[in-house]
Design a protein around this motif. Structure first.
Motif, PDB file in Angstrom:
ATOM      1  N   PRO A  79       0.824  -1.220   0.000  1.00  0.00           N
ATOM      2  CA  PRO A  79       0.000   0.000   0.000  1.00  0.00           C
ATOM      3  C   PRO A  79       0.854   1.264   0.000  1.00  0.00           C
ATOM      4  O   PRO A  79       2.017   1.249   0.407  1.00  0.00           O
ATOM      5  CB  PRO A  79      -0.810  -0.124   1.286  1.00  0.00           C
ATOM      6  CG  PRO A  79      -0.031  -1.039   2.148  1.00  0.00           C
ATOM      7  CD  PRO A  79       0.656  -2.000   1.232  1.00  0.00           C
ATOM      8  N   ALA A  80       0.264   2.340  -0.466  1.00  0.00           N
ATOM      9  CA  ALA A  80       0.988   3.615  -0.570  1.00  0.00           C
ATOM     10  C   ALA A  80       1.455   4.122   0.787  1.00  0.00           C
ATOM     11  O   ALA A  80       2.451   4.858   0.872  1.00  0.00           O
ATOM     12  CB  ALA A  80       0.094   4.656  -1.242  1.00  0.00           C
ATOM     13  N   THR A  81       0.769   3.727   1.849  1.00  0.00           N
ATOM     14  CA  THR A  81       1.147   4.196   3.196  1.00  0.00           C
ATOM     15  C   THR A  81       2.431   3.552   3.698  1.00  0.00           C
ATOM     16  O   THR A  81       2.939   3.925   4.754  1.00  0.00           O
ATOM     17  CB  THR A  81       0.009   3.905   4.188  1.00  0.00           C
ATOM     18  OG1 THR A  81      -0.328   2.517   4.131  1.00  0.00           O
ATOM     19  CG2 THR A  81      -1.218   4.742   3.873  1.00  0.00           C
ATOM     20  N   CYS A  82       2.964   2.574   2.936  1.00  0.00           N
ATOM     21  CA  CYS A  82       4.204   1.908   3.326  1.00  0.00           C
ATOM     22  C   CYS A  82       5.443   2.617   2.801  1.00  0.00           C
ATOM     23  O   CYS A  82       6.561   2.150   3.037  1.00  0.00           O
ATOM     24  CB  CYS A  82       4.210   0.464   2.814  1.00  0.00           C
ATOM     25  SG  CYS A  82       3.374  -0.693   3.917  1.00  0.00           S
ATOM     26  N   CYS A  83       5.260   3.717   2.099  1.00  0.00           N
ATOM     27  CA  CYS A  83       6.407   4.389   1.468  1.00  0.00           C
ATOM     28  C   CYS A  83       6.428   5.867   1.810  1.00  0.00           C
ATOM     29  O   CYS A  83       5.382   6.474   2.066  1.00  0.00           O
ATOM     30  CB  CYS A  83       6.349   4.227  -0.046  1.00  0.00           C
ATOM     31  SG  CYS A  83       6.343   2.511  -0.604  1.00  0.00           S
ATOM     32  N   GLU A  84       7.619   6.419   1.782  1.00  0.00           N
ATOM     33  CA  GLU A  84       7.783   7.860   1.982  1.00  0.00           C
ATOM     34  C   GLU A  84       7.124   8.630   0.862  1.00  0.00           C
ATOM     35  O   GLU A  84       6.445   9.631   1.084  1.00  0.00           O
ATOM     36  CB  GLU A  84       9.285   8.199   2.059  1.00  0.00           C
ATOM     37  CG  GLU A  84       9.583   9.617   2.502  1.00  0.00           C
ATOM     38  CD  GLU A  84       9.336   9.812   3.987  1.00  0.00           C
ATOM     39  OE1 GLU A  84       8.881  10.918   4.351  1.00  0.00           O
ATOM     40  OE2 GLU A  84       9.587   8.884   4.768  1.00  0.00           O
ATOM     41  N   ASP A  85       7.344   8.159  -0.369  1.00  0.00           N
ATOM     42  CA  ASP A  85       6.708   8.751  -1.551  1.00  0.00           C
ATOM     43  C   ASP A  85       5.551   7.850  -1.957  1.00  0.00           C
ATOM     44  O   ASP A  85       5.736   6.804  -2.575  1.00  0.00           O
ATOM     45  CB  ASP A  85       7.730   8.871  -2.679  1.00  0.00           C
ATOM     46  CG  ASP A  85       7.168   9.604  -3.898  1.00  0.00           C
ATOM     47  OD1 ASP A  85       5.957   9.951  -3.874  1.00  0.00           O
ATOM     48  OD2 ASP A  85       7.908   9.820  -4.864  1.00  0.00           O
ATOM     49  N   ALA A  86       4.333   8.258  -1.604  1.00  0.00           N
ATOM     50  CA  ALA A  86       3.159   7.415  -1.848  1.00  0.00           C
ATOM     51  C   ALA A  86       2.890   7.192  -3.327  1.00  0.00           C
ATOM     52  O   ALA A  86       2.286   6.184  -3.704  1.00  0.00           O
ATOM     53  CB  ALA A  86       1.931   8.045  -1.196  1.00  0.00           C
ATOM     54  N   SER A  87       3.335   8.099  -4.172  1.00  0.00           N
ATOM     55  CA  SER A  87       3.067   7.966  -5.610  1.00  0.00           C
ATOM     56  C   SER A  87       3.973   6.938  -6.278  1.00  0.00           C
ATOM     57  O   SER A  87       3.705   6.509  -7.404  1.00  0.00           O
ATOM     58  CB  SER A  87       3.233   9.325  -6.298  1.00  0.00           C
ATOM     59  OG  SER A  87       4.569   9.797  -6.161  1.00  0.00           O
ATOM     60  N   ARG A  88       5.042   6.563  -5.611  1.00  0.00           N
ATOM     61  CA  ARG A  88       5.982   5.585  -6.174  1.00  0.00           C
ATOM     62  C   ARG A  88       6.290   4.514  -5.129  1.00  0.00           C
ATOM     63  O   ARG A  88       7.441   4.355  -4.717  1.00  0.00           O
ATOM     64  CB  ARG A  88       7.280   6.276  -6.614  1.00  0.00           C
ATOM     65  CG  ARG A  88       7.100   7.318  -7.711  1.00  0.00           C
ATOM     66  CD  ARG A  88       8.438   7.955  -8.070  1.00  0.00           C
ATOM     67  NE  ARG A  88       8.290   8.954  -9.108  1.00  0.00           N
ATOM     68  CZ  ARG A  88       9.313   9.674  -9.588  1.00  0.00           C
ATOM     69  NH1 ARG A  88      10.533   9.481  -9.113  1.00  0.00           N
ATOM     70  NH2 ARG A  88       9.100  10.571 -10.548  1.00  0.00           N
ATOM     71  N   CYS A  89       5.287   3.810  -4.747  1.00  0.00           N
ATOM     72  CA  CYS A  89       5.457   2.809  -3.693  1.00  0.00           C
ATOM     73  C   CYS A  89       5.599   1.422  -4.302  1.00  0.00           C
ATOM     74  O   CYS A  89       4.782   0.993  -5.117  1.00  0.00           O
ATOM     75  CB  CYS A  89       4.266   2.838  -2.742  1.00  0.00           C
ATOM     76  SG  CYS A  89       4.578   1.941  -1.207  1.00  0.00           S
ATOM     77  N   SER A  90       6.652   0.734  -3.911  1.00  0.00           N
ATOM     78  CA  SER A  90       6.904  -0.620  -4.380  1.00  0.00           C
ATOM     79  C   SER A  90       7.604  -1.393  -3.272  1.00  0.00           C
ATOM     80  O   SER A  90       7.943  -0.837  -2.220  1.00  0.00           O
ATOM     81  CB  SER A  90       7.772  -0.599  -5.638  1.00  0.00           C
ATOM     82  OG  SER A  90       9.048  -0.058  -5.354  1.00  0.00           O
ATOM     83  N   VAL A  91       7.855  -2.679  -3.508  1.00  0.00           N
ATOM     84  CA  VAL A  91       8.547  -3.501  -2.521  1.00  0.00           C
ATOM     85  C   VAL A  91       9.929  -2.941  -2.231  1.00  0.00           C
ATOM     86  O   VAL A  91      10.413  -2.962  -1.099  1.00  0.00           O
ATOM     87  CB  VAL A  91       8.638  -4.960  -3.008  1.00  0.00           C
ATOM     88  CG1 VAL A  91       9.497  -5.789  -2.057  1.00  0.00           C
ATOM     89  CG2 VAL A  91       7.255  -5.575  -3.139  1.00  0.00           C
ATOM     90  N   GLU A  92      10.575  -2.400  -3.265  1.00  0.00           N
ATOM     91  CA  GLU A  92      11.935  -1.876  -3.101  1.00  0.00           C
ATOM     92  C   GLU A  92      11.968  -0.603  -2.255  1.00  0.00           C
ATOM     93  O   GLU A  92      12.921  -0.359  -1.515  1.00  0.00           O
ATOM     94  CB  GLU A  92      12.564  -1.593  -4.473  1.00  0.00           C
ATOM     95  CG  GLU A  92      12.905  -2.828  -5.276  1.00  0.00           C
ATOM     96  CD  GLU A  92      11.667  -3.489  -5.887  1.00  0.00           C
ATOM     97  OE1 GLU A  92      10.625  -2.781  -6.005  1.00  0.00           O
ATOM     98  OE2 GLU A  92      11.731  -4.680  -6.223  1.00  0.00           O
ATOM     99  N   THR A  93      10.943   0.240  -2.388  1.00  0.00           N
ATOM    100  CA  THR A  93      10.952   1.533  -1.681  1.00  0.00           C
ATOM    101  C   THR A  93      10.155   1.504  -0.374  1.00  0.00           C
ATOM    102  O   THR A  93      10.105   2.515   0.332  1.00  0.00           O
ATOM    103  CB  THR A  93      10.375   2.631  -2.590  1.00  0.00           C
ATOM    104  OG1 THR A  93       9.034   2.290  -2.964  1.00  0.00           O
ATOM    105  CG2 THR A  93      11.226   2.794  -3.844  1.00  0.00           C
ATOM    106  N   ALA A  94       9.537   0.384  -0.038  1.00  0.00           N
ATOM    107  CA  ALA A  94       8.702   0.295   1.168  1.00  0.00           C
ATOM    108  C   ALA A  94       9.562   0.307   2.430  1.00  0.00           C
ATOM    109  O   ALA A  94      10.739  -0.060   2.419  1.00  0.00           O
ATOM    110  CB  ALA A  94       7.862  -0.977   1.121  1.00  0.00           C
TER     111      ALA A  94
END
Length: 226
Positions: A157-172
């Motif tokens: 989910p987007a709430t797992c990343c600093e940048d919600a617009s580019r959220c992926s397993v790598e950036t979570a």
């Protein structure tokens, strides 16, 4: 006697000034803790997680009020106000030590309860109010144990990343919410316990000085009457 009375009076005044500062710091610390968990306001167990911050804010307010009362009693050289202040300070010190002892004894149980808070949020994540989102945004964590809890969905989910617009397993966020949430309370409970002991020690010194001041005021007035 007048010189000794003045010395004790001004020492007690400076002590109450220090206590007032401690009270303000308790209010600020409690408010910061409260703001960090404010995202859980709608969660069923949110009230339990907010008990410590609210208790700190109330305690800080009481310390600030009693300190103000003590300053007035010292400056006015009032036996009645000084003794009343001593009693209030002693009661506050006992209540504070009771809280600290409780936190020492019940710390493990409290931390386990905080684990259950995250488990319940995880179990209810599909409901209308997504409590996991509040945890993940507020504590910068992902999933229950870690971000891999979402891998079965094929995305995070987007709430797992600093940048919600580019959220992926790598950036979570890599840390799980259970570990992060429990560590948060573990760290701050230790701060509260040791700070409480220090403040209680300061209050005990103030209690001794206030009793001395009240005794000096009574003796001085008795001798002045003759």
């Amino acid at each position: 006697m007048a010189c000794g009375l003045s010395l004790v009076k001004y020492i007690l005044f400076l002590f109450n000034l220090l206590c007032a500062i401690c009270g303000i710091l308790l209010i600020i610390f409690g408010a910061l803790l409260f703001s960090n968990i404010h995202s859980l306001d709608d969660f069923k167990d949110a009230l339990e997680t907010q008990q410590i911050p609210i208790a700190l804010i109330v305690l800080g307010s009481v310390v600030l009020l009693i300190s103000f009362f003590g300053c007035c009693g010292a400056i006015r050289e009032s036996y009645c106000m000084s003794m009343t202040y001593s009693i209030f300070l002693f009661i506050l010190m006992i209540a504070q030590l009771t809280l600290v002892v409780y936190m020492f004894i019940a710390k493990e149980d409290y931390l386990k309860h905080m684990e259950h808070v995250v488990d319940r949020a995880w179990d209810r994540r599909t409901q209308k109010a997504d409590y996991m989102d509040g945890l993940q945004i507020g504590f910068k964590c992902c999933g229950n144990r870690d971000y891999r809890d979402y891998t079965y969905q094929g995305f995070v989910p987007a709430t797992c990343c600093e940048d919600a617009s580019r959220c992926s397993v790598e950036t979570a966020y890599k840390n799980g919410c259970k570990q992060t949430f429990v560590r948060f309370w573990d760290k701050n409970s230790d701060i509260i316990k040791y700070a409480g002991l220090i403040i209680a020690a300061i209050e005990f010194v103030g209690f001794i000085f206030s009793c001395c001041l009240a005794n000096n005021i009574r003796n001085y007035r008795r001798r002045s009457a003759y």
